[in-house]
Enzyme design. Structure first.
Site, short mmCIF file in Angstrom:
data_model
loop_
_atom_site.label_atom_id
_atom_site.label_comp_id
_atom_site.label_asym_id
_atom_site.label_seq_id
_atom_site.Cartn_x
_atom_site.Cartn_y
_atom_site.Cartn_z
N ASP A 184 0.71 -1.13 -0.17
CA ASP A 184 0.00 0.11 -0.27
C ASP A 184 0.46 1.28 -0.14
OD1 ASP A 184 -2.24 -2.00 0.10
OD2 ASP A 184 -2.56 -1.12 2.14
N ASP A 223 -4.85 -0.74 -1.80
CA ASP A 223 -5.85 -0.52 -1.54
C ASP A 223 -6.98 0.22 -2.27
OD1 ASP A 223 -7.30 -0.97 0.91
OD2 ASP A 223 -7.11 0.65 2.15
N HIS A 225 -10.64 1.14 -2.72
CA HIS A 225 -12.16 1.01 -2.49
C HIS A 225 -13.16 1.48 -2.93
CE1 HIS A 225 -10.39 -0.72 1.32
NE2 HIS A 225 -9.73 0.67 2.11
N HIS A 256 -18.01 1.84 0.59
CA HIS A 256 -16.94 0.99 1.84
C HIS A 256 -17.44 0.99 2.98
CE1 HIS A 256 -13.92 -1.70 2.85
NE2 HIS A 256 -14.27 -2.24 2.15
N HIS A 310 -11.03 6.97 1.87
CA HIS A 310 -9.83 6.50 0.86
C HIS A 310 -8.80 5.23 0.11
CE1 HIS A 310 -9.87 3.39 4.30
NE2 HIS A 310 -8.90 3.08 3.48
N LYS A 357 -6.62 -4.90 -2.69
CA LYS A 357 -8.29 -5.51 -1.86
C LYS A 357 -8.56 -4.40 -0.88
CE LYS A 357 -4.13 -4.42 0.96
NZ LYS A 357 -4.59 -3.38 1.83
N CYS A 361 -1.75 -3.22 8.03
CA CYS A 361 -2.09 -4.08 7.01
C CYS A 361 0.05 -4.56 6.78
CB CYS A 361 -1.99 -3.21 5.54
SG CYS A 361 -4.01 -2.67 5.10
C1 VGL Z 1 -4.34 0.56 6.43
C2 VGL Z 1 -6.16 1.14 6.90
C3 VGL Z 1 -6.93 1.64 6.53
C4 VGL Z 1 -3.19 0.16 5.50
C5 VGL Z 1 -5.93 0.69 4.70
O1 VGL Z 1 -3.07 0.05 4.14
O2 VGL Z 1 -2.60 -0.06 7.05
N1 VGL Z 1 -5.04 0.92 6.83
N2 VGL Z 1 -6.84 1.34 5.04
ZN ZN Z 2 -8.56 0.96 3.47
#
Ligand code: VGL
Ligand code: ZN
Length: 206
Positions: free
Chosen positions: A15, A53, A55, A59, A87, A112, A157
């Protein structure tokens, strides 16, 4: 420094997206400062995998879809879920990889969090701990046994990806200096302790 290429190993870069860097919607402090070293680390691996990430705007991990405060908790069918600011909305600039990240070497991008009903921190499973991303099968077919992880965020993550990887039977290493934490509450310390306990090795790359 020249080092030997790590065989039977993959570098999994979690990410490294605009929304997790300075100015982003869920900015991790100094998130972008690890990117140059991540690019250096890629040179040591034949297999580089990125996660993204990704979404839909409806979401269920977004506070805005619950009329709730950001960073509050809700109970979902699969357990407790932190509510985040909107986000990494698929197709948005915030969801793009940071422009400094070298993405040329990577052969596989795992997206994801695509299912509006389930969040997905881990590169392996959605937060229901059951729906697979397919990454395990890819690694097994490539005969990869050792996973080196880095990216954002250490305490979400990266942490959940490392734990799942270990539980699936891979040797898991985290390059801790190639990560940054969100650090909600005590999440960074908790993540470190749980990783140690699980037998995940925390290393520094540099
Ligand atoms: C993440 C919170 C929500 C991450 C992703 O990449 O750590 N944290 N979505
Ligand atoms: Zn996320």
């Amino acid at each position: 420094m020249t080092r030997n290429k790590k065989i039977n190993s993959a570098l999994i870069i979690i990410d490294v997206q605009n929304d997790f860097c300075t100015g982003g919607a869920l900015a991790v402090k100094d998130g972008e400062t690890i990117i140059e070293s991540i690019n250096t680390a890629q040179e040591e691996f034949d297999t580089v995998i990125l996660t993204q990430d990704w979404h839909p705007k409806e979401h269920s991990s977004f506070a805005s879809n619950h009329n709730a405060e950001v960073y509050s908790n809700v109970e979902m069918e699969y357990g407790s879920q932190i509510l985040w600011p909107n986000h990494c909305i698929k197709g948005s600039v915030g969801a793009n990889f940071h422009r400094n990240l070298n993405t040329d070497k990577c052969a596989l991008i795992i997206r994801k969090g695509c299912n509006p009903k389930i969040d997905s921190y881990s590169a392996f499973f959605e937060n229901d701990k059951n729906t697979t991303t397919g990454l395990e099968g890819y690694l097994i077919k490539k005969e990869i046994t050792q996973l080196y992880m880095c990216g954002l965020a250490f305490d979400y993550c990266v942490f959940y990806s490392a734990l799942d990887g270990k539980n699936l039977g891979f040797d898991v290493f985290v390059f801790q200096d190639l990560t940054k934490s969100i650090d909600l509450g005590n999440s960074k310390n908790i993540a470190e302790k749980k990783m140690h306990k699980a037998g995940i090795k925390l290393l520094n790359f540099m």
